[in-house]
Design a protein around this motif. Structure first.
Motif, PDB file in Angstrom:
ATOM      1  N   PRO A   1       0.837  -1.394   0.082  1.00 42.11           N
ATOM      2  CA  PRO A   1       0.091  -0.326  -0.071  1.00 42.11           C
ATOM      3  C   PRO A   1       0.890   1.282   0.101  1.00 42.11           C
ATOM      4  O   PRO A   1       0.592   2.100  -0.785  1.00 42.11           O
ATOM      5  CB  PRO A   1      -0.911   0.077   1.140  1.00 42.11           C
ATOM      6  N   LEU A   2       1.913   1.238   0.914  1.00 41.20           N
ATOM      7  CA  LEU A   2       2.505   2.651   1.000  1.00 41.20           C
ATOM      8  C   LEU A   2       3.122   3.055  -0.319  1.00 41.20           C
ATOM      9  O   LEU A   2       3.162   3.909  -1.003  1.00 41.20           O
ATOM     10  CB  LEU A   2       3.621   2.686   2.015  1.00 41.20           C
ATOM     11  N   THR A   3       4.075   2.077  -0.804  1.00 45.11           N
ATOM     12  CA  THR A   3       4.941   2.409  -2.054  1.00 45.11           C
ATOM     13  C   THR A   3       4.056   2.533  -3.371  1.00 45.11           C
ATOM     14  O   THR A   3       4.127   3.429  -4.296  1.00 45.11           O
ATOM     15  CB  THR A   3       5.972   1.717  -2.295  1.00 45.11           C
ATOM     16  N   SER A   4       3.045   1.580  -3.473  1.00 41.75           N
ATOM     17  CA  SER A   4       2.319   1.756  -4.381  1.00 41.75           C
ATOM     18  C   SER A   4       1.449   3.032  -4.703  1.00 41.75           C
ATOM     19  O   SER A   4       0.902   3.533  -5.671  1.00 41.75           O
ATOM     20  CB  SER A   4       1.222   0.696  -4.862  1.00 41.75           C
ATOM     21  N   THR A   5       0.849   3.506  -3.450  1.00 43.16           N
ATOM     22  CA  THR A   5       0.262   5.032  -3.334  1.00 43.16           C
ATOM     23  C   THR A   5       1.131   5.898  -3.589  1.00 43.16           C
ATOM     24  O   THR A   5       0.552   7.010  -4.446  1.00 43.16           O
ATOM     25  CB  THR A   5      -0.554   4.929  -2.164  1.00 43.16           C
ATOM     26  N   ILE A   6       2.273   5.850  -3.016  1.00 36.68           N
ATOM     27  CA  ILE A   6       3.173   7.132  -3.437  1.00 36.68           C
ATOM     28  C   ILE A   6       3.460   7.178  -4.765  1.00 36.68           C
ATOM     29  O   ILE A   6       3.597   8.431  -5.399  1.00 36.68           O
ATOM     30  CB  ILE A   6       4.637   6.922  -2.593  1.00 36.68           C
ATOM     31  N   TRP A   7       3.585   5.974  -5.494  1.00 36.29           N
ATOM     32  CA  TRP A   7       3.849   5.920  -7.080  1.00 36.29           C
ATOM     33  C   TRP A   7       2.726   6.654  -7.879  1.00 36.29           C
ATOM     34  O   TRP A   7       2.672   7.208  -8.883  1.00 36.29           O
ATOM     35  CB  TRP A   7       4.018   4.821  -7.590  1.00 36.29           C
ATOM     36  N   LYS A   8       1.324   6.762  -6.890  1.00 34.94           N
ATOM     37  CA  LYS A   8       0.248   7.291  -7.781  1.00 34.94           C
ATOM     38  C   LYS A   8       0.059   8.724  -7.319  1.00 34.94           C
ATOM     39  O   LYS A   8       0.060   9.734  -8.215  1.00 34.94           O
ATOM     40  CB  LYS A   8      -1.030   6.707  -7.125  1.00 34.94           C
ATOM     41  N   ILE A   9       0.610   9.108  -6.097  1.00 36.73           N
ATOM     42  CA  ILE A   9       0.563  10.516  -5.672  1.00 36.73           C
ATOM     43  C   ILE A   9       1.496  11.251  -6.147  1.00 36.73           C
ATOM     44  O   ILE A   9       1.590  12.548  -6.895  1.00 36.73           O
ATOM     45  CB  ILE A   9       0.443  10.736  -4.326  1.00 36.73           C
ATOM     46  N   GLY A  10       2.683  10.991  -6.286  1.00 32.70           N
ATOM     47  CA  GLY A  10       3.846  11.616  -6.825  1.00 32.70           C
ATOM     48  C   GLY A  10       4.040  12.135  -7.988  1.00 32.70           C
ATOM     49  O   GLY A  10       4.093  13.690  -7.974  1.00 32.70           O
ATOM     50  N   PRO A  11       3.794  11.461  -9.097  1.00 36.93           N
ATOM     51  CA  PRO A  11       3.425  12.313 -10.308  1.00 36.93           C
ATOM     52  C   PRO A  11       2.445  13.285 -10.558  1.00 36.93           C
ATOM     53  O   PRO A  11       2.538  14.243 -11.141  1.00 36.93           O
ATOM     54  CB  PRO A  11       3.692  11.260 -11.210  1.00 36.93           C
ATOM     55  N   VAL A  12       1.378  13.005  -9.709  1.00 39.16           N
ATOM     56  CA  VAL A  12       0.013  13.881  -9.785  1.00 39.16           C
ATOM     57  C   VAL A  12       0.600  15.300  -9.195  1.00 39.16           C
ATOM     58  O   VAL A  12       0.569  16.390  -9.683  1.00 39.16           O
ATOM     59  CB  VAL A  12      -1.037  13.281  -8.965  1.00 39.16           C
ATOM     60  N   LEU A  13       1.339  15.154  -8.031  1.00 42.02           N
ATOM     61  CA  LEU A  13       1.688  16.611  -7.472  1.00 42.02           C
ATOM     62  C   LEU A  13       2.834  17.331  -8.066  1.00 42.02           C
ATOM     63  O   LEU A  13       2.912  18.441  -8.340  1.00 42.02           O
ATOM     64  CB  LEU A  13       2.143  16.140  -6.003  1.00 42.02           C
ATOM     65  N   ALA A  14       3.712  16.415  -8.855  1.00 42.56           N
ATOM     66  CA  ALA A  14       4.791  17.078  -9.508  1.00 42.56           C
ATOM     67  C   ALA A  14       4.672  17.545 -10.600  1.00 42.56           C
ATOM     68  O   ALA A  14       4.866  18.676 -11.009  1.00 42.56           O
ATOM     69  CB  ALA A  14       5.725  15.811  -9.954  1.00 42.56           C
ATOM     70  N   THR A  15       3.405  17.202 -11.357  1.00 44.99           N
ATOM     71  CA  THR A  15       2.975  17.754 -12.637  1.00 44.99           C
ATOM     72  C   THR A  15       2.074  18.759 -12.349  1.00 44.99           C
ATOM     73  O   THR A  15       1.738  19.544 -13.619  1.00 44.99           O
ATOM     74  CB  THR A  15       2.359  16.597 -13.577  1.00 44.99           C
TER      75      THR A  15
END
Ligand code: NAD
Length: 491
Positions: free
Chosen positions: A163-177
């Protein structure tokens, strides 16, 4: 659950829509259970299509609102703050994943550097995004350039296995872009996503940028995948669900990113450092009870060492400490649910019927408190033909099927003989052979003399039916950007 600090769970159990913690429109909830004990861990709001509508509308408003005017530096600052908050609460996140899906606490704790590093990597990408100026041959002194723009509202749908890493993989690029999102976590492990959504708000991510709506895949997930105002779906899960997402995305021709299943080959040549290969291939499949998309579930062993090596992996499997993930000495936790346990057990029966031999394992563990949870012995099957179902279908449990091969060409042929192409491993001391086999295998990642190593800068994703799109690395951020060409005639 009160003995463990799970954070402000009275808030975390609600949906997060537009920065508010709300109950679903119809007030429904569902339970999430600890697979080590079978006990109810938390009651969670269960969103449906109406909640998804509200969340998508909030994400659209946020996309067009103040968030769209955040400069790259401002987005970076917020992401770094988010990283600090997750870091500060890391023990809580470690425990959440252990309790919600069973991963041993030693593993959930060990992901700290990678998880926080991932968030900081996305922060660094805010200022790296950019278009190009394009020398062109058009008449009239034409200046042409590209802009990289956020694709819009993203629907993110995640599995339960990390859960932690797969959710960060989803949130990270959303915030970056500068995109916004509606996140639908898996029913079996929704707590981490809710807590991350809460901390993102605390970090200063504006309301509506990250909305979290737990619910059933067939209801909330399907509503999100089919929503006409969602621009892109980022999905991680099984290929069966992936097909449904493709179907659902047709209405408004959504962009898709699909991170699907695997049946990854881990190839051991006779010239390998065999001590290293035993432990590496063993943890490559048994780590997280085999519930890793890129788990090395097909152990390909050069025929001259087949029997002896398989025996050694079986001994390694027997030596692993299976138990409740909260205990520090546990190496292998439970599988996530009774349903998953039954699925794995049914594959053991299928394998034996097909003529495979169980060298070790194959049983549910029922001693003492283990009887309350879903614990399976790490299992090694040999005499497996590579076309058998147990060598072709994703079991997603602590089961490895050992297959013999004769030389590099045969290894490549067998490695490629499944519909999947996610991960693969090669164990050899021969560098030239390693490069040849790495080139020959059709998979998104090839690990040589190691297995499963991930880093925020290294792209991860599939070939063939393991899906398309890449998570991690610069390629990942590009997936959340649209390219606009501006063509300006000066003369
Ligand atoms: P799953 O496909 O059953 O569920 C994944 C998510 O999809 C869940 O949130 C679920 O609620 C949702 N869902 C289910 N039906 C849906 C529908 N009709 N429409 C929209 N959403 C729906 O997978 P799972 O059992 O949660 O996870 C295990 C699978 O995930 C394995 O196949 C594994 O290989 C894969 N996986 C892949 C990667 C990768 O990066 N390639 C990573 C982790 C897991």
């Amino acid at each position: 659950m009160n003995q463990h600090n799970l954070g402000r769970t009275e808030i975390a159990r609600k949906l997060i829509i537009d920065g508010q913690f709300v109950m679903p429109v119809d007030g429904q909830t569902f339970g999430t259970y600890n697979p080590a004990t079978g006990e109810l861990l938390a009651t969670v709001a269960q969103g449906d299509a109406r909640d998804i509508d509200l969340a998508v509308a909030a994400a659209r408003r946020a996309f067009e609102g103040p968030w769209s005017r955040f400069t790259p530096f401002q987005r970076q600052e917020v992401i770094l703050k988010f990283a600090d908050l997750v870091d500060r609460q890391f023990e809580e996140f470690s425990m959440l994943d252990t309790l919600d899906m069973g991963m041993p606490i030693t593993l959930t704790r060990a992901r700290r550097q990678r998880a926080i590093g991932m968030i900081r990597f996305y922060a660094s990408m805010c200022t790296a995004i950019g278009g190009r100026t394009l020398p062109n041959s058009l008449p009239g002194n034409v200046f042409a350039y590209t802009l990289k723009e956020p694709v819009g509202v993203v629907g993110a749908i995640t599995p339960w296995n990390a859960p932690l890493t797969s959710t960060i993989w989803k949130i990270g690029p959303v915030l970056a872009t500068g995109c916004t999102m509606v996140l639908k976590p898996a029913e079996d492990a929704p707590l981490t996503a809710l807590r991350l959504g809460e901390l993102a708000l605390e970090a200063g991510v504006p309301p509506g940028v990250i909305n979290v709506v737990p619910g059933l895949g067939t209801v909330a997930g399907a509503a999100l995948a089919g929503h006409m105002d969602v621009d892109k779906v980022a999905f991680t899960g099984s290929d069966a669900t992936g097909r449904r997402i493709i179907e659902a995305s047709k209405g408004n021709i959504k962009r898709l990113m699909l991170e699907l299943g695997g049946k990854s080959p881990d190839i051991v040549f006779a010239d390998a450092d065999l001590d290293k290969a035993v432990a590496g291939t063993g943890m490559g499949i048994f780590g997280n009870s085999g519930q890793i998309c890129s788990a090395g579930s097909r152990l390909l062993v050069e025929r001259s060492i087949y029997d002896a090596f398989v025996e050694r992996v079986a001994d390694f499997a027997k030596g692993l400490k299976v138990g409740n993930g909260v205990e520090a000495e546990t190496q292998i936790g439970p599988v996530v649910s009774s349903r998953q346990m039954q699925r794995v057990q049914s594959y053991l029966g299928i394998g034996v019927d097909e003529g495979a031999e169980v060298v070790t394992g194959g049983n549910r563990l029922l001693e003492g408190p283990l009887a309350q949870g879903y614990f399976l012995e790490p299992t090694v099957m040999k005499n497996v033909g590579h076309t058998m179902r147990v060598a072709q279908e994703e079991i997603f449990g602590p089961v490895v099927t050992a297959i013999p091969f004769d030389g590099p060409d045969d290894a490549i042929r067998i490695a490629n003989a499944t519909v999947y192409g996610l991960g693969s491993g090669i164990w050899t001391r021969d560098v030239a052979k390693a490069h040849t086999v790495a080139k020959g295998i059709r998979s998104g990642t090839v690990w040589v003399n190691c297995y499963g190593m991930l880093d925020p800068v290294i792209p991860f994703g599939g070939y063939k039916m393991s899906g398309y799109g890449r998570e991690s690395g610069q390629d990942h951020v590009e997936e959340y950007l649209a390219t606009k060409a501006v063509v300006l005639q000066n003369g």
